[in-house]
Motif scaffolding. Structure first.
Motif, PDB file in Angstrom:
ATOM      1  N   PRO A   1      43.278  35.676  40.332  1.00  0.00           N
ATOM      2  CA  PRO A   1      42.392  36.845  40.379  1.00  0.00           C
ATOM      3  C   PRO A   1      42.141  37.488  39.011  1.00  0.00           C
ATOM      4  O   PRO A   1      41.247  38.321  38.886  1.00  0.00           O
ATOM      5  CB  PRO A   1      43.160  37.815  41.294  1.00  0.00           C
ATOM      6  CG  PRO A   1      44.586  37.446  41.130  1.00  0.00           C
ATOM      7  CD  PRO A   1      44.599  35.956  40.929  1.00  0.00           C
ATOM      8  N   THR A   2      42.933  37.088  38.007  1.00  0.00           N
ATOM      9  CA  THR A   2      42.837  37.746  36.702  1.00  0.00           C
ATOM     10  C   THR A   2      42.230  36.787  35.674  1.00  0.00           C
ATOM     11  O   THR A   2      42.687  35.653  35.548  1.00  0.00           O
ATOM     12  CB  THR A   2      44.258  38.175  36.245  1.00  0.00           C
ATOM     13  OG1 THR A   2      44.901  38.843  37.335  1.00  0.00           O
ATOM     14  CG2 THR A   2      44.202  39.104  35.062  1.00  0.00           C
ATOM     15  N   THR A   3      41.221  37.242  34.963  1.00  0.00           N
ATOM     16  CA  THR A   3      40.589  36.368  33.960  1.00  0.00           C
ATOM     17  C   THR A   3      41.552  36.199  32.767  1.00  0.00           C
ATOM     18  O   THR A   3      42.436  37.044  32.557  1.00  0.00           O
ATOM     19  CB  THR A   3      39.262  36.968  33.440  1.00  0.00           C
ATOM     20  OG1 THR A   3      39.570  38.189  32.744  1.00  0.00           O
ATOM     21  CG2 THR A   3      38.275  37.245  34.569  1.00  0.00           C
ATOM     22  N   PRO A   4      41.351  35.157  31.959  1.00  0.00           N
ATOM     23  CA  PRO A   4      42.253  34.955  30.810  1.00  0.00           C
ATOM     24  C   PRO A   4      42.257  36.152  29.856  1.00  0.00           C
ATOM     25  O   PRO A   4      43.311  36.531  29.338  1.00  0.00           O
ATOM     26  CB  PRO A   4      41.664  33.713  30.112  1.00  0.00           C
ATOM     27  CG  PRO A   4      40.867  33.008  31.169  1.00  0.00           C
ATOM     28  CD  PRO A   4      40.385  34.056  32.129  1.00  0.00           C
ATOM     29  N   GLU A   5      41.106  36.781  29.648  1.00  0.00           N
ATOM     30  CA  GLU A   5      41.040  37.943  28.750  1.00  0.00           C
ATOM     31  C   GLU A   5      41.879  39.090  29.310  1.00  0.00           C
ATOM     32  O   GLU A   5      42.556  39.817  28.574  1.00  0.00           O
ATOM     33  CB  GLU A   5      39.588  38.427  28.579  1.00  0.00           C
ATOM     34  CG  GLU A   5      38.622  37.415  27.970  1.00  0.00           C
ATOM     35  CD  GLU A   5      38.191  36.306  28.946  1.00  0.00           C
ATOM     36  OE1 GLU A   5      38.247  36.539  30.172  1.00  0.00           O
ATOM     37  OE2 GLU A   5      37.808  35.207  28.476  1.00  0.00           O
ATOM     38  N   ALA A   6      41.830  39.251  30.629  1.00  0.00           N
ATOM     39  CA  ALA A   6      42.583  40.343  31.268  1.00  0.00           C
ATOM     40  C   ALA A   6      44.087  40.063  31.216  1.00  0.00           C
ATOM     41  O   ALA A   6      44.892  40.972  30.991  1.00  0.00           O
ATOM     42  CB  ALA A   6      42.116  40.520  32.705  1.00  0.00           C
ATOM     43  N   ILE A   7      44.458  38.796  31.386  1.00  0.00           N
ATOM     44  CA  ILE A   7      45.897  38.444  31.306  1.00  0.00           C
ATOM     45  C   ILE A   7      46.435  38.818  29.923  1.00  0.00           C
ATOM     46  O   ILE A   7      47.522  39.384  29.788  1.00  0.00           O
ATOM     47  CB  ILE A   7      46.115  36.934  31.571  1.00  0.00           C
ATOM     48  CG1 ILE A   7      45.748  36.584  33.017  1.00  0.00           C
ATOM     49  CG2 ILE A   7      47.568  36.530  31.275  1.00  0.00           C
ATOM     50  CD1 ILE A   7      45.797  35.111  33.364  1.00  0.00           C
ATOM     51  N   LYS A   8      45.650  38.530  28.909  1.00  0.00           N
ATOM     52  CA  LYS A   8      46.093  38.819  27.547  1.00  0.00           C
ATOM     53  C   LYS A   8      46.337  40.325  27.381  1.00  0.00           C
ATOM     54  O   LYS A   8      47.311  40.753  26.743  1.00  0.00           O
ATOM     55  CB  LYS A   8      45.045  38.304  26.548  1.00  0.00           C
ATOM     56  CG  LYS A   8      45.460  38.484  25.121  1.00  0.00           C
ATOM     57  CD  LYS A   8      44.680  37.650  24.152  1.00  0.00           C
ATOM     58  CE  LYS A   8      45.086  37.812  22.699  1.00  0.00           C
ATOM     59  NZ  LYS A   8      45.856  38.966  22.322  1.00  0.00           N
ATOM     60  N   ILE A   9      45.478  41.114  27.982  1.00  0.00           N
ATOM     61  CA  ILE A   9      45.651  42.574  27.878  1.00  0.00           C
ATOM     62  C   ILE A   9      46.959  43.006  28.545  1.00  0.00           C
ATOM     63  O   ILE A   9      47.720  43.789  27.984  1.00  0.00           O
ATOM     64  CB  ILE A   9      44.423  43.291  28.474  1.00  0.00           C
ATOM     65  CG1 ILE A   9      43.280  43.157  27.466  1.00  0.00           C
ATOM     66  CG2 ILE A   9      44.697  44.763  28.775  1.00  0.00           C
ATOM     67  CD1 ILE A   9      41.949  43.465  27.978  1.00  0.00           C
ATOM     68  N   PHE A  10      47.252  42.463  29.709  1.00  0.00           N
ATOM     69  CA  PHE A  10      48.520  42.811  30.390  1.00  0.00           C
ATOM     70  C   PHE A  10      49.718  42.370  29.548  1.00  0.00           C
ATOM     71  O   PHE A  10      50.685  43.110  29.395  1.00  0.00           O
ATOM     72  CB  PHE A  10      48.608  42.131  31.768  1.00  0.00           C
ATOM     73  CG  PHE A  10      47.594  42.643  32.769  1.00  0.00           C
ATOM     74  CD1 PHE A  10      47.146  43.956  32.729  1.00  0.00           C
ATOM     75  CD2 PHE A  10      47.093  41.807  33.765  1.00  0.00           C
ATOM     76  CE1 PHE A  10      46.213  44.430  33.663  1.00  0.00           C
ATOM     77  CE2 PHE A  10      46.170  42.262  34.695  1.00  0.00           C
ATOM     78  CZ  PHE A  10      45.727  43.575  34.647  1.00  0.00           C
ATOM     79  N   GLN A  11      49.635  41.158  29.023  1.00  0.00           N
ATOM     80  CA  GLN A  11      50.793  40.640  28.284  1.00  0.00           C
ATOM     81  C   GLN A  11      50.962  41.366  26.946  1.00  0.00           C
ATOM     82  O   GLN A  11      52.087  41.660  26.542  1.00  0.00           O
ATOM     83  CB  GLN A  11      50.666  39.126  28.091  1.00  0.00           C
ATOM     84  CG  GLN A  11      50.805  38.387  29.427  1.00  0.00           C
ATOM     85  CD  GLN A  11      50.706  36.881  29.297  1.00  0.00           C
ATOM     86  OE1 GLN A  11      50.023  36.368  28.396  1.00  0.00           O
ATOM     87  NE2 GLN A  11      51.343  36.152  30.199  1.00  0.00           N
ATOM     88  N   ASP A  12      49.858  41.679  26.292  1.00  0.00           N
ATOM     89  CA  ASP A  12      49.969  42.422  25.024  1.00  0.00           C
ATOM     90  C   ASP A  12      50.562  43.804  25.268  1.00  0.00           C
ATOM     91  O   ASP A  12      51.299  44.334  24.435  1.00  0.00           O
ATOM     92  CB  ASP A  12      48.593  42.570  24.356  1.00  0.00           C
ATOM     93  CG  ASP A  12      48.126  41.245  23.736  1.00  0.00           C
ATOM     94  OD1 ASP A  12      48.942  40.300  23.679  1.00  0.00           O
ATOM     95  OD2 ASP A  12      46.947  41.143  23.336  1.00  0.00           O
ATOM     96  N   ALA A  13      50.246  44.376  26.426  1.00  0.00           N
ATOM     97  CA  ALA A  13      50.781  45.718  26.754  1.00  0.00           C
ATOM     98  C   ALA A  13      52.216  45.621  27.284  1.00  0.00           C
ATOM     99  O   ALA A  13      52.828  46.636  27.602  1.00  0.00           O
ATOM    100  CB  ALA A  13      49.872  46.397  27.769  1.00  0.00           C
TER     101      ALA A  13
END
Ligand SMILES: NC(=O)C1=CN([C@@H]2O[C@H](COP(=O)(O)OP(=O)(O)OC[C@H]3O[C@@H](n4cnc5c(N)ncnc54)[C@H](O)[C@@H]3O)[C@@H](O)[C@H]2O)C=CC1
Ligand SMILES: O=C(O)CCC(=O)C(=O)O
Length: 444
Positions: free
Chosen positions: A346-358
């Motif tokens: 459900p999460t796009t690669p760009e969105a995953i990066k935001i979660f992981q960076d945070a």
């Protein structure tokens, strides 16, 4: 293996399958280092053999609607990999279904099934037929027509389909009845069956419950209690309903759910009584979530997703790519501490990066939603031994499988700074088992 090169090559060979390329790219990016520690893998070109499905079955489904019109849809089964067990994975009936989407789902399923520790390979199938707005009789005729082709390709030790979007207990039962008629045998060729004919207790609940069990494990790594937390859920189908049920049971407050038309926001939280209404609305009346807002006089937002509401936890439980970069930024800005995927990708690669960076807790579907297929595996075991286990027994096994998946994610995904990269952990753990089995079985 050079992950970028492999993905580029697949993109050229399969140019119209963006979701498949997205899923492959996500996995290869995280297993590359581990893969390259095993030169024997590359020598056997293991990566291409693992990314490209063993077999794709594609067929026309003809059926007659209530007005007597003859209709056609496409039917598919993607048998991705069966090194660790019979092909296993759901069927999706939705107008958006195409080969690329089913290839992504079958690829993901292979790693997910490996994580469950049960002997199941990966597959997925479905049709661009949508049950929405169809009568029971039309759905039955479609399911029968679909099975009249699929039955040749499945079997209790060959390939065991189940439900997914648009395929619930009703559709599984119609397909099961047709299989029995065609083959003249009762066999556990589908899971998610009715409890009266070989289904397992807890299978309907398993994906949602399993996701919440996984979430609790993630929260425990930071000493956080789920009790009192505010939760955003998307979807209002099978996975969403039992996710909400378990959240309520554990004392969390779920404030949203949705369907493909929009979402509701209930600031007081969805109670047991309101959830019963959702189940009746969605499973029996087959209505729209807008009706919840009308009944309980809460906000309904048409054509939007719930991710811009403030909450502690987000549990996407509808469909792929439903959380994009903008939504991820809003979730993080609103202080979300955990995102755990009930849906597949459900999460796009760009969105995953935001979660992981945070550095928030974020778990991919192949780990967090594996409870559904795990209990399907337990349904297969019960069918084989001609026994049915109690609710408590199945739930305890589900709980222990989810704990085990979490442990494996921690084992393979913990980074030097202590952050648990659940994507990496799940991909490496799922991959290693399949890869070792492929190596043992030779070039086939
Ligand atoms: N049913 C299961 O055991 C498992 C399901 N999943 C995944 O969970 C997700 C939900 O599946 P189910 O609850 O079984 O299906 P379902 O058909 O019971 O419910 C799907 C829900 O998602 C919503 N939805 C579907 N397409 C949408 C779109 N394009 N935009 C917005 N909303 C949309 C529908 O309105 C519905 O509320 C899917 O991603 C599925 O692959 C994952 C593991 C197991
Ligand atoms: O229970 C199953 O076999 C399938 C579940 C599924 O489709 C999934 O895990 O995405």
């Amino acid at each position: 293996m050079n992950a970028v090169q492999v993905v580029e090559n697949l993109k050229q060979r399969f140019p119209n399958e963006p979701e498949y390329i997205q899923a492959v790219s996500q996995v290869l990016g995280t297993i590359e280092e581990e893969y390259n520690k095993h030169p024997e893998f590359d020598k056997a070109n293991l990566i291409e053999r693992l990314c490209i499905p063993d077999r794709v079955i594609e067929f026309r489904v003809s059926w007659v609607d209530d007005k007597g019109n003859v209709r056609t849809n496409m039917g598919y089964r993607v048998q991705h990999n069966n090194v660790i067990g019979p092909y296993k994975g759901g069927l999706r009936f939705h107008q958006s279904v195409n080969l690329g989407i089913l290839k992504f789902l079958a690829f993901e399923q292979t790693f997910k099934n490996s994580l469950t520790t049960l002997p199941m390979g990966g597959a997925k199938g479905g049709s661009d037929f949508s049950p929405r707005g169809k009568s029971d009789a039309e759905v039955m005729r479609f399911c029968q027509a679909f099975m009249s082709e699929l039955y040749r390709h499945i079997g209790a030790d060959v390939d065991v389909p189940a439900g997914d979007i648009g395929v619930g207990g009703r559709e599984v039962a119609y397909m099961f009845g047709m299989y029995k008629k065609l083959t003249h045998e009762w066999s556990g060729i589908l899971t998610g069956k009715g409890i009266q004919f070989g289904g397992s207790l807890i299978r309907p609940e398993a994906t949602g419950y399993g996701n919440v069990y996984f979430l609790v494990n993630m929260l425990n790594t930071r000493g956080i209690d789920i009790k009192g937390k505010t939760v955003l859920v998307s979807g209002s189908g099978n996975v969403a309903q039992y996710t909400i049920e378990k959240c309520i049971e554990l004392g969390a407050k779920v404030v949203t759910c949705s369907d493909s038309d929009g979402y509701i926001y209930d600031p007081d939280g969805i109670t047991r009584e309101k959830l019963d209404y959702i189940m009746e609305l969605k499973n029996i009346e087959r209505g729209r979530i807008r009706e919840y807002a009308e009944k309980y006089n809460v906000k309904y937002v048409e054509g939007a997703k719930p991710w811009f509401e403030k909450a502690d936890i987000a549990l996407p439980s509808a469909t792929q790519n439903e959380i994009n970069e903008e939504a991820a930024k809003a979730l993080v800005a609103n202080g979300v501490i955990a995102v755990s995927e009930g849906a597949n990708m459900p999460t796009t690669p760009e969105a995953i990066k935001i979660f992981q960076d945070a550095k928030i807790l974020y778990s991919p579907g192949k780990a967090a939603n594996a409870g559904g297929v795990a209990v399907s595996g337990l349904e297969m075991s019960q069918n084989s031994e001609r026994l049915s286990w109690s609710r408590e027994e199945v739930d305890a096994k589900l709980h222990s499988i989810m704990n085990n998946i979490h442990e494996n994610c921690v084992k393979y995904g913990t980074e030097p700074d202590g952050y648990i990269n659940y994507v990496k952990g799940a991909n490496i753990a799922g991959f290693l088992k399949v890869a070792k089995a492929m190596m043992a079985q030779g070039i086939v």
